[in-house]
Design a protein around this motif. Structure first.
Motif, PDB file in Angstrom:
ATOM      1  N   ASN A  45     -27.007  23.330   1.421  1.00 10.95           N
ATOM      2  CA  ASN A  45     -25.974  24.326   1.694  1.00 10.95           C
ATOM      3  C   ASN A  45     -25.304  24.112   3.046  1.00 10.95           C
ATOM      4  O   ASN A  45     -24.123  24.412   3.215  1.00 10.95           O
ATOM      5  N   GLY A  46     -26.053  23.585   4.008  1.00  9.24           N
ATOM      6  CA  GLY A  46     -25.438  23.278   5.294  1.00  9.24           C
ATOM      7  C   GLY A  46     -24.334  22.254   5.171  1.00  9.24           C
ATOM      8  O   GLY A  46     -23.327  22.295   5.888  1.00  9.24           O
ATOM      9  N   MET A  47     -24.495  21.310   4.249  1.00  2.00           N
ATOM     10  CA  MET A  47     -23.503  20.249   4.087  1.00  2.00           C
ATOM     11  C   MET A  47     -22.161  20.768   3.600  1.00  2.00           C
ATOM     12  O   MET A  47     -21.132  20.103   3.787  1.00  2.00           O
ATOM     13  N   HIS A  48     -22.113  21.938   3.006  1.00  2.64           N
ATOM     14  CA  HIS A  48     -20.818  22.476   2.564  1.00  2.64           C
ATOM     15  C   HIS A  48     -19.883  22.676   3.755  1.00  2.64           C
ATOM     16  O   HIS A  48     -18.676  22.459   3.662  1.00  2.64           O
ATOM     17  N   TRP A  49     -20.457  23.113   4.869  1.00  2.00           N
ATOM     18  CA  TRP A  49     -19.645  23.304   6.079  1.00  2.00           C
ATOM     19  C   TRP A  49     -19.173  21.961   6.617  1.00  2.00           C
ATOM     20  O   TRP A  49     -17.978  21.775   6.893  1.00  2.00           O
ATOM     21  N   TYR A  50     -20.092  21.033   6.773  1.00  2.00           N
ATOM     22  CA  TYR A  50     -19.721  19.736   7.339  1.00  2.00           C
ATOM     23  C   TYR A  50     -18.694  19.017   6.458  1.00  2.00           C
ATOM     24  O   TYR A  50     -17.720  18.447   6.962  1.00  2.00           O
ATOM     25  N   ASN A  51     -18.907  19.045   5.150  1.00  2.00           N
ATOM     26  CA  ASN A  51     -17.994  18.343   4.247  1.00  2.00           C
ATOM     27  C   ASN A  51     -16.578  18.881   4.337  1.00  2.00           C
ATOM     28  O   ASN A  51     -15.601  18.133   4.264  1.00  2.00           O
ATOM     29  N   THR A  52     -16.456  20.179   4.503  1.00  2.00           N
ATOM     30  CA  THR A  52     -15.136  20.804   4.486  1.00  2.00           C
ATOM     31  C   THR A  52     -14.512  20.892   5.872  1.00  2.00           C
ATOM     32  O   THR A  52     -13.361  20.522   6.076  1.00  2.00           O
ATOM     33  N   ASP A 111     -16.921  26.760  -1.261  1.00  2.00           N
ATOM     34  CA  ASP A 111     -18.352  26.540  -1.111  1.00  2.00           C
ATOM     35  C   ASP A 111     -18.817  26.683   0.334  1.00  2.00           C
ATOM     36  O   ASP A 111     -20.021  26.722   0.593  1.00  2.00           O
ATOM     37  N   VAL A 112     -17.856  26.736   1.274  1.00  2.00           N
ATOM     38  CA  VAL A 112     -18.232  26.934   2.673  1.00  2.00           C
ATOM     39  C   VAL A 112     -19.079  28.185   2.826  1.00  2.00           C
ATOM     40  O   VAL A 112     -20.000  28.240   3.652  1.00  2.00           O
ATOM     41  N   HIS A 113     -18.804  29.211   2.027  1.00  2.00           N
ATOM     42  CA  HIS A 113     -19.554  30.459   2.165  1.00  2.00           C
ATOM     43  C   HIS A 113     -21.041  30.250   1.918  1.00  2.00           C
ATOM     44  O   HIS A 113     -21.877  31.016   2.417  1.00  2.00           O
ATOM     45  N   LYS A 114     -21.397  29.199   1.164  1.00  2.00           N
ATOM     46  CA  LYS A 114     -22.807  28.948   0.893  1.00  2.00           C
ATOM     47  C   LYS A 114     -23.564  28.583   2.168  1.00  2.00           C
ATOM     48  O   LYS A 114     -24.755  28.884   2.302  1.00  2.00           O
ATOM     49  N   SER A 115     -22.877  27.910   3.103  1.00  2.00           N
ATOM     50  CA  SER A 115     -23.538  27.578   4.372  1.00  2.00           C
ATOM     51  C   SER A 115     -23.763  28.841   5.195  1.00  2.00           C
ATOM     52  O   SER A 115     -24.790  28.976   5.876  1.00  2.00           O
ATOM     53  N   TRP A 116     -22.820  29.782   5.146  1.00  2.00           N
ATOM     54  CA  TRP A 116     -23.005  31.045   5.868  1.00  2.00           C
ATOM     55  C   TRP A 116     -24.158  31.855   5.269  1.00  2.00           C
ATOM     56  O   TRP A 116     -24.976  32.410   5.988  1.00  2.00           O
TER      57      TRP A 116
END
Length: 478
Positions: free
Chosen positions: A309-316, A353-358
């Motif tokens: 889930n952390g990777m959603h932030w980095y990827n975007t 999917d960024v919200h998944k990292s939050w």
């Protein structure tokens, strides 16, 4: 003192000698330049160098120290190496990329501006992987940077040049940036001190100041030097809307920590950890026990969902910029790993999917928060393997740590978890060495915004182990 002893002085030690007129800023800088000419070809940690103009500034600082009763600035004449991603007015900032080989900045980032105003003397830039993308420090523009303790191994990244320069005795102070561990990873791999402040504690420039996972901070050879830099750089800045109003004054002298409550986890409950890292961490915890601290193992209950889930932030939010440059017909100038990150970003399912990292960060704090409420600090390894080789492939499908196949980019570090929990201050300090001579380290994690308590624990630990570079037997052989 011989030339090498001068090169390994801490900033706090050098400032005392300057004021006593037992050492001059010119002598210190010239010693570093002389050593760099011999050592830098072996480690390749410097990008651009400004030796002549820096010597002129050192002479001006020397004259100020020579005047009776003259007021000198907090870092007057102290040599500083700046990571080649932070803006310095009138100098090029390549970000480790051929795309920006001719990019010259008109103004300095707030952190750099404050260090310069405090009298720091910028004499070199330090290497970084392209766009700070990797835990290795290798780029087409600067080549491969190596670990001073064993040049077969890498110094970590992305502030690998700063970490290597400090460990090799080529600078007194250095700067770093940290979006997934880029200060702490090389601090651990090179055996130095690196601090990730809470986001906004140190003001920054765009786009970093818009990214809550992103932080800029000090890299040093002593805890006191890290505090010295932080006491200069922290605080609100009129050009950074994310910089926070509160300014914390950090301690620079050790004090007793008897009764301090320390929680620890070796593996977060899911991370494979090399035996040497584990063994050196347990020895460090014994030091805290001998200092009178209460040390308790805790179970955070975190799982591999943290990584996914952390990777959603980095990827975007971070890797997404690669697609922009790739689409501007710059692909032929980019490194293989930058192009791969661009492909990953393009294939990400949805920006939503960024919200998944939050959500993941919130779940993580549901266990870490109560632990910190009942303890003064939390301790864990910085890297779960001492380092990777200088020629490491961050896409090696067969890469393992402690016998388990892991992600070749993030599977050997335990830092990005605290970029997700971005308001926690985190300080990396050395714990010893692996059989390869590469250092190992722990992270001291504080309650949100509680920077001073982290430094209090680290200062006591540093004093108990006798520091790290004062004796030549504690330095790399180069």
């Amino acid at each position: 003192m011989n030339n090498d002893d001068v090169c390994y002085l801490s900033a706090t030690e050098a400032l005392k000698l300057f004021k006593k007129r037992k050492l001059s800023p010119v002598e210190l800088l010239q010693s570093l330049i002389t050593r760099a000419e011999r050592v830098n070809p072996k480690v390749n940690c410097f990008a651009d160098r400004y030796f002549e103009e820096a010597l002129a500034r050192a002479r001006a600082a020397e004259s100020r120290y020579m005047k009776r009763g003259a007021r000198t600035r907090p870092l007057e004449g102290i040599p500083l190496a700046v990571k080649d991603v932070q803006r310095v007015a009138g100098k090029r900032t390549t970000q480790g990329s051929l795309i920006f080989k001719d990019w010259v900045d008109e103004h300095s980032d707030p952190m750099i501006e404050r260090l310069e105003k405090a009298g720091a003397n910028i004499f070199a830039r330090t290497t970084t992987p392209e766009f700070c993308l990797s835990g290795i420090t290798a780029s087409r523009i600067w080549g491969v940077t190596r670990n001073p303790w064993n040049t077969v191994w890498g110094p970590g990244g992305s502030s690998g040049g700063s970490g290597a320069a400090l460990a090799a005795g080529l600078t007194t102070l250095a700067t770093g940036t940290d979006i997934g561990g880029s200060i702490r990873i090389p601090a651990a791999a090179c055996g130095i001190v690196g601090f990730k402040p809470p986001h906004g504690r140190n003001p920054d420039g765009p786009p970093a100041n818009f990214d809550r996972f992103n932080h800029c901070g000090p890299m040093t050879r002593s805890v006191a030097d890290a505090a010295l830099m932080q006491n200069i750089t922290s605080g609100p800045h009129p050009l950074d809307h994310d910089s926070i109003r509160q300014k914390v004054r950090l301690p620079t002298e050790p004090a007793a920590i008897r009764g301090m409550k320390i929680a620890y986890s070796v593996d977060f409950g899911y991370v494979p950890v090399e035996d040497e890292v584990r063994r050196n961490m347990m020895a460090a915890l014994d030091v805290f026990r001998k200092l009178g601290a209460e040390v308790e193992e805790v179970d955070l209950g975190w799982t591999g969902d943290v990584e996914r889930n952390g990777m959603h932030w980095y990827n975007t939010m971070h890797f997404g910029r690669m697609t922009v440059w790739q689409q501007k017909q710059n692909a032929d100038l980019m490194t293989d790993y930058a192009l791969k990150f661009a492909d990953i970003a393009k294939s990400s399912s949805n920006i939503d999917d960024v919200h998944k990292s939050w959500e993941q960060a919130h779940r993580m704090y549901q266990t870490l928060g109560p632990v910190l409420a009942g303890h003064d600090v939390f301790i864990c390894p910085t890297n779960n393997a001492p380092a990777v080789r200088a020629d490491h492939d961050p896409y090696d499908p067969n890469f393992t740590v402690a016998g388990r196949k892991v992600d070749p980019e993030y599977g050997w570090v335990m830092t990005h978890q605290f970029n997700m929990l971005h308001n926690c201050p985190v300080l990396s300090v050395p714990t010893g060495h692996a059989a390869t001579a590469v250092p190992t380290a722990i992270q001291i994690v504080g309650r949100t915004w509680d920077d001073a308590r982290v430094f209090r624990a680290a200062l006591a630990y540093e004093k108990a182990v006798g520091g790290w570079y004062g004796d030549k037997r504690k330095r790399p052989v180069l």
